[in-house]
Motif scaffolding. Sequence first.
Motif, PDB file in Angstrom:
ATOM      1  N   LEU A 225      -3.316  -0.723   3.143  1.00  0.00           N
ATOM      2  CA  LEU A 225      -2.852  -1.103   1.805  1.00  0.00           C
ATOM      3  C   LEU A 225      -3.316  -2.510   1.452  1.00  0.00           C
ATOM      4  CD1 LEU A 225      -1.110  -0.331  -0.680  1.00  0.00           C
ATOM      5  CD2 LEU A 225       0.819  -1.403   0.498  1.00  0.00           C
TER       6      LEU A 225
ATOM      7  N   SER B 184      -5.808  -2.926  -1.702  1.00  0.00           N
ATOM      8  CA  SER B 184      -5.226  -3.659  -2.827  1.00  0.00           C
ATOM      9  C   SER B 184      -6.196  -4.687  -3.392  1.00  0.00           C
ATOM     10  CB  SER B 184      -3.933  -4.365  -2.393  1.00  0.00           C
ATOM     11  OG  SER B 184      -2.938  -3.428  -2.075  1.00  0.00           O
TER      12      SER B 184
ATOM     13  N   ASP C 131      -1.820   5.823 -11.041  1.00  0.00           N
ATOM     14  CA  ASP C 131      -0.508   5.176 -11.052  1.00  0.00           C
ATOM     15  C   ASP C 131       0.445   5.889 -10.102  1.00  0.00           C
ATOM     16  OD1 ASP C 131      -1.131   3.182 -12.855  1.00  0.00           O
ATOM     17  OD2 ASP C 131      -0.534   4.359 -14.606  1.00  0.00           O
ATOM     18  N   VAL C 132       1.076   5.092  -9.257  1.00  0.00           N
ATOM     19  CA  VAL C 132       2.047   5.595  -8.293  1.00  0.00           C
ATOM     20  C   VAL C 132       3.262   4.677  -8.394  1.00  0.00           C
ATOM     21  CG1 VAL C 132       2.486   6.041  -5.853  1.00  0.00           C
ATOM     22  CG2 VAL C 132       0.198   6.365  -6.759  1.00  0.00           C
TER      23      VAL C 132
ATOM     24  N   ALA D 137       6.142   2.085  -7.746  1.00  0.00           N
ATOM     25  CA  ALA D 137       6.132   0.943  -6.830  1.00  0.00           C
ATOM     26  C   ALA D 137       6.935   1.219  -5.560  1.00  0.00           C
ATOM     27  CB  ALA D 137       6.685  -0.292  -7.536  1.00  0.00           C
TER      28      ALA D 137
ATOM     29  N   ASP E 104       1.270   7.171  -0.139  1.00  0.00           N
ATOM     30  CA  ASP E 104       0.985   7.501  -1.540  1.00  0.00           C
ATOM     31  C   ASP E 104       0.402   6.302  -2.274  1.00  0.00           C
ATOM     32  OD1 ASP E 104       2.035   9.961  -0.955  1.00  0.00           O
ATOM     33  OD2 ASP E 104       3.703   9.847  -2.367  1.00  0.00           O
ATOM     34  N   ARG E 105       0.892   5.109  -1.958  1.00  0.00           N
ATOM     35  CA  ARG E 105       0.379   3.908  -2.625  1.00  0.00           C
ATOM     36  C   ARG E 105      -1.066   3.642  -2.234  1.00  0.00           C
ATOM     37  NH1 ARG E 105       4.991   0.093  -0.703  1.00  0.00           N
ATOM     38  NH2 ARG E 105       3.664  -1.551  -1.547  1.00  0.00           N
TER      39      ARG E 105
END
Length: 199
Positions: free
Chosen positions: A150, A154, A175-176, A178, A184-185
């Motif tokens: 991540l 990011s 879009d996931v 927060a 999933d992110r």
Amino acid sequence: MAVDFDLGPAADRMAGLLEAVPRDRLTAPTPCAHYALGDLIQHVDGLSLAFTAAATKAAPAPGTPQGPSGNAAALGDDWRTRIPVQLAALADAWRDPAAWEGTTRAGGVELPAAVAARVTLDELIVHGWDIARATGQPFDCGEPELRACLEFVSRFAPGPDGSPAPEGLFAPAVDVPADAPLLDRVIGLTGRDPAWTAA
């Protein structure tokens, strides 16, 4: 330089997924829009060699792709046994602290070795998820791996002001929420829908 994380769990997971791929699924779609399953497996084949060479700072083996790979016709008949062996060698190569030092090359690009390790982790996790979804297999990933992944992906997501992602490594982010699970992110930031399933 210290080894920040072990690629063994991600490599082992990928090997297990590949060994369970049904023989009649190689033309199936995957969440990676440009690749059918056989193409994606051949991409994993190439990256396992390229990023092993990146760890050892050695010239890539003859025939190793120097750019994006992904052609099922180049996969070969022994892929189900050959690629897991390559993945084990990949993980072992990155266990050497020297692999993380200085700069290296992967896919024809020069980059810091520590960044190459993070690219490798991202490739194994995201494409592992792709293969799991395309074949209906479960996919479970440890939190330390996901947090490292991540943090890496990011950096390539669009900025909070809507500015484009730097260098555009991934498709536009999905879009996931927060508070969504870490996996999933990560998947959403790479331009994939975490809800994707095989038809």
